[in-house]
Write an enzyme that holds these catalytic residues in place. Structure first.
Site, PDB file in Angstrom:
ATOM      1  N   LYS A  87       0.841  -1.210   0.000  1.00 30.86           N
ATOM      2  CA  LYS A  87       0.000   0.000   0.000  1.00 30.86           C
ATOM      3  C   LYS A  87       0.876   1.260   0.000  1.00 30.86           C
ATOM      4  O   LYS A  87       0.595   2.219  -0.719  1.00 30.86           O
ATOM      5  CB  LYS A  87      -0.939  -0.020   1.218  1.00 30.86           C
ATOM      6  CG  LYS A  87      -2.048  -1.056   1.063  1.00 30.86           C
ATOM      7  CD  LYS A  87      -2.760  -1.380   2.363  1.00 30.86           C
ATOM      8  CE  LYS A  87      -3.742  -2.535   2.149  1.00 30.86           C
ATOM      9  NZ  LYS A  87      -4.273  -3.104   3.399  1.00 30.86           N
ATOM     10  N   GLN A 135      -4.124  -1.484   9.743  1.00 28.77           N
ATOM     11  CA  GLN A 135      -4.050  -2.818   9.130  1.00 28.77           C
ATOM     12  C   GLN A 135      -4.644  -3.860  10.087  1.00 28.77           C
ATOM     13  O   GLN A 135      -4.302  -3.890  11.271  1.00 28.77           O
ATOM     14  CB  GLN A 135      -2.578  -3.164   8.822  1.00 28.77           C
ATOM     15  CG  GLN A 135      -2.393  -4.483   8.107  1.00 28.77           C
ATOM     16  CD  GLN A 135      -3.016  -4.510   6.701  1.00 28.77           C
ATOM     17  OE1 GLN A 135      -2.952  -3.540   5.961  1.00 28.77           O
ATOM     18  NE2 GLN A 135      -3.642  -5.616   6.347  1.00 28.77           N
ATOM     19  N   ASP A 157     -10.616   3.190   4.723  1.00 31.92           N
ATOM     20  CA  ASP A 157     -10.772   1.731   4.619  1.00 31.92           C
ATOM     21  C   ASP A 157     -12.191   1.314   5.034  1.00 31.92           C
ATOM     22  O   ASP A 157     -12.521   0.130   5.057  1.00 31.92           O
ATOM     23  CB  ASP A 157      -9.725   1.048   5.515  1.00 31.92           C
ATOM     24  CG  ASP A 157      -9.413  -0.382   5.066  1.00 31.92           C
ATOM     25  OD1 ASP A 157      -9.667  -0.695   3.888  1.00 31.92           O
ATOM     26  OD2 ASP A 157      -8.928  -1.172   5.887  1.00 31.92           O
TER      27      ASP A 157
END
Ligand code: NAP
Length: 282
Positions: free
Chosen positions: A54, A98, A121
């Protein structure tokens, strides 16, 4: 192989071309690049790989990244403090925590420490509710990528029977919401579903999000169905028995090269959108 491939690599590349152009415009008008902060807790090797991908991809499209790696021993309180700081930092436009985080951390509390305006996200309750109500907001990145893949191929969702296997808060549930919003008739399957093969057999659209290699058997697939395999298991193996499923499906995503690239593309697209929206507010 009668099925046609849904190519996530080329759709992600064209999405990222647009993202890159928007990042250039943003930098020209604000004097700085959009900035995505990534937060990683612990030593999980796959998570390190995902974050590195990413960060690298961000750089390539003109997005700055701020990478914060925390030790496995980090407490929920310490993680919340980092996320609150990033949420209030005007130099940060977007935050990715994450997941999964180590088991001793309260993951839901951590997600909720992210300012929804920076939740690129799509993990906060606010983002989930916006998605469920069809309001503007950030979708979970993988479900958002799946919907873009379906849209790019003009897959007819209104009235279609869509079966999602998996109900995680980051994948199965939100993709179910998005399919429902697109007027599909949605069935969410999970580990207590009694006859999974039967559910899959009547699906026009199958979304596999289980995390078990080749768990969805090819002979369950209805002839002509659209098969989206979000699973990613060791050895580049998806959740669908690809070769047998491709004999029956009309459209199918490969693993790798299907859903994975679209997840990153959506994340970075939403990063630029967050930066632009926050810049307007400021
Ligand atoms: P997860 O949180 O472990 O959820 C797995 C889901 O599968 C659960 O809802 C579980 O049901 C269900 N399940 C487990 N065994 C089952 C069975 N025997 N029959 C039916 N359902 C069953 O996983 P996740 O985070 O959603 O990820 C799923 C997969 O997607 C993984 O392979 C992951 O690597 C992949 N993934 C890919 C991307 C990408 O960018 N391509 C992003 C995220 C995830 P219960 O709820 O009943 O336990």
């Amino acid at each position: 192989m009668p099925a046609r491939l849904l190519d996530g690599v080329s759709l992600a590349a064209s999405t990222l071309e647009t993202v890159s152009a928007e990042a250039v415009d943003f930098a020209a008008s604000t004097g700085r690049k959009p900035c995505l902060a990534t937060v990683l807790v612990g030593d999980d090797p796959s998570s390190h790989v995902y974050v590195r991908m990413k960060v690298n991809r961000s750089r390539k499209v003109g997005i700055d990244s701020r990478r914060i790696d925390l030790p496995e021993s980090t407490t929920t309180g310490e993680l919340l403090s980092v996320l609150h700081d990033l949420s209030s930092d005007p130099a940060v436009d977007a935050i990715l925590l994450q997941h999964p985080v180590p088991a001793h951390i309260d993951e839901r509390a951590a997600f909720e420490a992210i300012d929804p305006r920076k939740d690129v996200d799509g993990v906060t309750r606010t983002s989930f509710a916006q998605m469920a109500f069809g309001e503007p907001g950030f979708s979970s990145a993988t479900p958002g990528g799946i919907m873009r893949l379906l849209d790019a191929d003009n897959v007819q969702l209104a009235g279609a029977s869509a079966v999602v296997i998996g109900r995680s808060p980051i994948l199965g549930k939100p993709v179910g919401m998005l399919l429902l919003a697109a007027d599909a008739t949605v069935t969410l399957c999970h580990s207590k579903t009694t006859d999974l093969a039967d559910e899959v057999r009547r699906a026009d659209v199958v979304i596999a999000a289980v995390g078990r290699p080749e768990f969805i058997r090819g002979d369950w697939i209805k002839p002509g169905a659209v098969v989206i395999d979000a699973g990613y298991n060791e050895g580049n193996i998806g959740d669908v028995e690809f070769s047998a499923a491709a004999e029956r499906a009309g459209l199918i995503t490969p693993v790798p090269g299907g859903v994975g690239p679209m997840t990153i593309a959506v994340l970075l697209d939403q990063t630029v959108q967050a930066a632009k929206a926050l810049a307007d507010v400021r």
